[in-house]
Write a protein that holds these residues in place. Sequence first.
Motif, PDB file in Angstrom:
ATOM      1  N   ARG A  55     -44.211 -19.297 -48.143  1.00 20.37           N
ATOM      2  CA  ARG A  55     -44.162 -17.844 -47.980  1.00 20.37           C
ATOM      3  C   ARG A  55     -45.182 -17.379 -46.941  1.00 20.37           C
ATOM      4  O   ARG A  55     -44.877 -16.551 -46.072  1.00 20.37           O
ATOM      5  N   GLU A  59     -42.182 -16.109 -43.868  1.00 23.59           N
ATOM      6  CA  GLU A  59     -41.579 -15.349 -44.971  1.00 23.59           C
ATOM      7  C   GLU A  59     -40.060 -15.296 -44.911  1.00 23.59           C
ATOM      8  O   GLU A  59     -39.392 -15.434 -45.948  1.00 23.59           O
ATOM      9  N   ALA A  63     -37.752 -16.554 -48.005  1.00 20.37           N
ATOM     10  CA  ALA A  63     -36.865 -15.655 -48.756  1.00 20.37           C
ATOM     11  C   ALA A  63     -35.483 -16.280 -48.934  1.00 20.37           C
ATOM     12  O   ALA A  63     -34.878 -16.200 -50.010  1.00 20.37           O
ATOM     13  N   ARG A  67     -33.850 -17.716 -52.556  1.00 15.89           N
ATOM     14  CA  ARG A  67     -32.751 -16.889 -53.047  1.00 15.89           C
ATOM     15  C   ARG A  67     -31.801 -17.684 -53.940  1.00 15.89           C
ATOM     16  O   ARG A  67     -31.278 -17.156 -54.922  1.00 15.89           O
TER      17      ARG A  67
END
Length: 382
Positions: A55, A59, A63, A67
């Motif tokens: 992260r 980022e 993400a 997910r």
Amino acid sequence: MKIKIIGGGPAGMYFGILMKTADAAHDITIYERNGPDDTFGWGVVFSGKTLSNLRAADEPSHAEITRGFEAWDNVDVVHRGEKISIHGNSFSGIARLRLLKILQQRCEELGVEIGFRTEVADFDSLSADCDLLVAADGVNSFVRQTFKDHVQPDLSVRPNKYIWYGTNQLFHGLTLTFRETPAGVFAAHSYKFDKTTSTFIVECDPQTWKQAGFAEMSEEDTRRYLAEVFAPDLKGQPLLSNNSKWLNFLLVKNARWSCENVVLLGDALHTAHFSIGSGTKLAMEDAIALEECFAETSDVVEALQRFEEVRKPVIEDYQAAAYDSMVWFENARKYMHLAPIELAYVLMTRSGKVDLESLRRRDPEFVASYQGRSTDYADFTD
């Protein structure tokens, strides 16, 4: 900076992503011998700490990776048909192909060029045509072989045999299953990585492999045999093959990590046994560490020296723990006399990274159950 990367796996692509994010002016090309949809294996695992590192590093890709994750906090040990669960462990799984697709898309967004189905043979010419050549070409690295006199690789082929399958039986946690058969002891490492599929790695010592007769078996017969061994665990689901074949784990170390403007990365540089699930994690964190060294200096040789100084102690620590874990599984038959909860405790503490007190913090109920047994620990680990 002109950067060329050999190998389009997680290590190579992630390094390209991080360098391009740091400076869009970098000219970065990745050479990958396979196609964009080609991959071996099934799912890969990340710890909670690794996800935090991803992260912080990038980022957008973090993400996408998280997910579709399948997350769990339990390690399950199955022995003599009894399952012992140890909670308080943060892990997540993702399909290896899904991870590669996410990184491919991120490379495309940033302008990192990937040349698929491209075989590189002339490494000297390639290194002369760039500021930095990154060898992320896997465990059987040709670049490492080319520069072996300088990097001085230490390659150790381990005795155990393993084969990497998938299955539609879902294992809701990192599951370590032991089955004793007339041929010997089989261990399975399994975990779900999406809504429908689990990784299922089977490992055995060479005596068991020989006694079972795998040398004479076809691929189909091998799958059928192992599905029968683990029938209580697979619950009728077949084992799924993706070019699955018996392998011996190759332990890779290198005395030096770079040569002039050439640096090794990921499995080309080091390996850690799959029983601690750190291969992809270490590869991507290699990329983070290397990019951070270039953020400190633009001098290539200086950055590569700094990378080895900073990262090598971390890798040596992981490899030491992974070595202990690997040797434990190579000698698994010695522990089959233990009761299920005793085996679970020995497994959790096998690498030296976890002790009784850290286990107590994670799962006090498990420790209480373990300590409730009258058998002394020293007696059943001999």
